[in-house]
Scaffold this active site. Structure first.
Site, PDB file in Angstrom:
ATOM      1  N   PRO A 282       2.628   3.582  -3.610  1.00 17.61           N
ATOM      2  CA  PRO A 282       2.246   3.644  -2.193  1.00 17.61           C
ATOM      3  C   PRO A 282       0.862   4.289  -2.013  1.00 17.61           C
ATOM      4  O   PRO A 282       0.522   5.237  -2.710  1.00 17.61           O
ATOM      5  CB  PRO A 282       3.335   4.513  -1.571  1.00 17.61           C
ATOM      6  CG  PRO A 282       4.452   4.514  -2.551  1.00 17.61           C
ATOM      7  CD  PRO A 282       3.832   4.335  -3.898  1.00 17.61           C
ATOM      8  N   GLU A 283       0.087   3.750  -1.074  1.00 18.11           N
ATOM      9  CA  GLU A 283      -1.274   4.240  -0.855  1.00 18.11           C
ATOM     10  C   GLU A 283      -1.362   4.927   0.506  1.00 18.11           C
ATOM     11  O   GLU A 283      -0.357   5.077   1.204  1.00 18.11           O
ATOM     12  CB  GLU A 283      -2.251   3.065  -0.995  1.00 18.11           C
ATOM     13  CG  GLU A 283      -2.046   2.388  -2.356  1.00 18.11           C
ATOM     14  CD  GLU A 283      -3.029   1.291  -2.701  1.00 18.11           C
ATOM     15  OE1 GLU A 283      -4.091   1.198  -2.076  1.00 18.11           O
ATOM     16  OE2 GLU A 283      -2.715   0.521  -3.634  1.00 18.11           O
TER      17      GLU A 283
ATOM     18  N   ARG B   6      -4.813   0.559 -14.809  1.00 17.25           N
ATOM     19  CA  ARG B   6      -4.281  -0.032 -13.581  1.00 17.25           C
ATOM     20  C   ARG B   6      -4.896  -1.419 -13.417  1.00 17.25           C
ATOM     21  O   ARG B   6      -6.065  -1.620 -13.735  1.00 17.25           O
ATOM     22  CB  ARG B   6      -4.649   0.828 -12.354  1.00 17.25           C
ATOM     23  CG  ARG B   6      -4.343   2.313 -12.461  1.00 17.25           C
ATOM     24  CD  ARG B   6      -2.863   2.637 -12.592  1.00 17.25           C
ATOM     25  NE  ARG B   6      -2.034   1.981 -11.609  1.00 17.25           N
ATOM     26  CZ  ARG B   6      -1.866   2.410 -10.365  1.00 17.25           C
ATOM     27  NH1 ARG B   6      -2.444   3.516  -9.971  1.00 17.25           N
ATOM     28  NH2 ARG B   6      -1.116   1.738  -9.533  1.00 17.25           N
TER      29      ARG B   6
ATOM     30  N   LYS C  38      -2.519  10.582  -0.555  1.00 17.95           N
ATOM     31  CA  LYS C  38      -1.186  10.110  -0.918  1.00 17.95           C
ATOM     32  C   LYS C  38      -0.159  11.244  -0.874  1.00 17.95           C
ATOM     33  O   LYS C  38       0.939  11.110  -1.405  1.00 17.95           O
ATOM     34  CB  LYS C  38      -1.226   9.507  -2.324  1.00 17.95           C
ATOM     35  CG  LYS C  38      -2.175   8.326  -2.453  1.00 17.95           C
ATOM     36  CD  LYS C  38      -2.110   7.779  -3.862  1.00 17.95           C
ATOM     37  CE  LYS C  38      -3.166   6.709  -4.091  1.00 17.95           C
ATOM     38  NZ  LYS C  38      -3.132   6.213  -5.474  1.00 17.95           N
TER      39      LYS C  38
END
Ligand SMILES: [Zn+2]
Length: 264
Positions: free
Chosen positions: A2-3, A251, A51
Site C-alpha cells: 500500500p502507498e 522492486r 506510508k
C-alpha cells in the site's frame, strides 16, 4: 505494498470510525506492546504520514502502525458480545461502542508518547500528500532528490527519505506521466524539473484519494503499472518491466519504452 494514497484513505476511515468515543475494546497483539492498556482512552485523530499511520489518544500516546506488504485496517460495526476479531493475522483491535477497527498482517506496530512522533518520522522526507506539499514540501523534496546524486530516479522516489509516500505504483505512474526514463540519474534533472515531477506525483495521488473516497481503495486505473506487454495508453507500444534496487530489495518498475526513452 500500500502507498500513500491508500494510507490516507485508511487514516480517514479510522478517524471517522474512532475519533471522539472511548475505546471499549483495545488489543495489541504485538510482542513489544501486548501488555499495553488502551480501553477507556479516546482517539483524538488518526492521520497518515507517507506510508505510516498514527492513531493518537487523549492520554498522550500514539499507536504507530505500518502496513508493509500485506497489512490492512478494516472497519466493522461493533457487534454485541463480539469482543474482538479472531484470526491468526490480527495484530490490533480498536473498538468503540459503534465501530471496531481491525488491523491484520501489520508490518510494524509501536505505542509511543505522541511527543515522540517527530523523532519517529525524522528520517522521512516530506509527505507528498500533505495539504501544504505544493507550498513547502515540494522544495525540500526536490532538494533531497538532487542530493541522491546519480542514483536512478525510480530508486530515489521509492526510498522514503527524499520524499515519503510513493511506492512502485506511483513511482511508475509519475514517471510515465512526465515521460521520464525510470533509470535517469536523479541529479541529471535539476531541482526545477524535480519539483515538476513531485507536483505530478501529488496531483496523481491526490486524484486517487478523491476517487477512493467514493469508489473504494485503489479505484484509479494505472496507465503502466501492472500492465506488462499490454499497449501503452498513449502510443500503443507494449509496456515493459524493469527492476529498481538490488536484491533482496528489488522492486518491479513498469514503463513505456517509446514514451520514456532512455539513452540508446
Ligand atoms: Zn507509450
Amino acid at each position: 505494498m500500500p502507498e500513500g494514497d491508500v494510507l490516507r484513505l485508511t487514516a480517514e476511515r479510522l478517524d471517522a470510525a474512532l475519533r471522539g468515543s472511548p475505546l471499549v475494546v483495545a488489543e495489541l497483539r504485538w510482542p513489544s506492546a501486548g501488555g499495553a492498556r488502551l480501553e477507556g482512552a479516546t482517539v483524538t485523530a488518526c492521520v497518515a504520514y507517507g506510508k505510516h499511520l498514527l492513531t493518537r489518544f487523549d492520554d498522550g500516546r500514539t499507536l504507530h502502525t505500518h502496513l508493509r506488504m500485506d497489512g490492512t485496517w478494516r472497519v466493522h460495526r461493533t457487534r454485541p458480545r463480539e469482543r474482538a476479531a479472531g484470526g491468526h493475522d490480527v495484530r490490533a483491535v480498536l473498538g468503540t461502542a459503534a465501530w471496531t477497527c481491525v488491523g491484520r498482517s501489520l508490518g510494524m506496530l509501536d505505542l509511543l508518547p505522541t511527543t515522540g512522533e517527530r523523532q519517529l518520522l525524522a528520517h522521512l522526507g516530506p509527505d507528498v500528500l500533505a495539504d501544504d506539499f505544493l507550498r513547502t514540501g515540494i522544495v525540500e523534496g526536490a532538494r533531497r532528490l538532487v542530493a541522491q546524486g546519480s542514483r536512478p530516479l525510480c530508486e530515489s522516489l521509492l526510498d522514503q527519505r527524499p520524499v515519503a509516500g510513493l511506492g512502485t505504483i506511483w513511482t511508475a505512474e509519475t514517471m510515465f506521466a512526465t515521460r521520464l526514463w525510470p533509470w535517469t540519474p536523479t541529479d541529471a534533472l535539476g531541482e526545477a524539473a524535480l519539483r515538476d515531477l513531485l507536483a505530478t506525483a501529488h496531483r496523481l495521488m491526490g486524484r486517487s484519494v478523491r476517487l477512493g473516497r467514493t469508489r473504494g481503495l485503489q479505484a484509479s486505473e494505472p496507465s503502466v503499472h501492472g500492465r506488462h506487454r499490454r499497449p501503452c495508453p498513449r502510443c500503443g507500444t507494449p509496456v515493459a518491466v524493469g527492476t529498481a534496487n538490488r536484491p533482496p530489495y528489488e522492486r518491479p518498475i513498469f514503463w513505456c519504452p517509446s514514451c520514456q526513452r532512455g539513452p540508446d
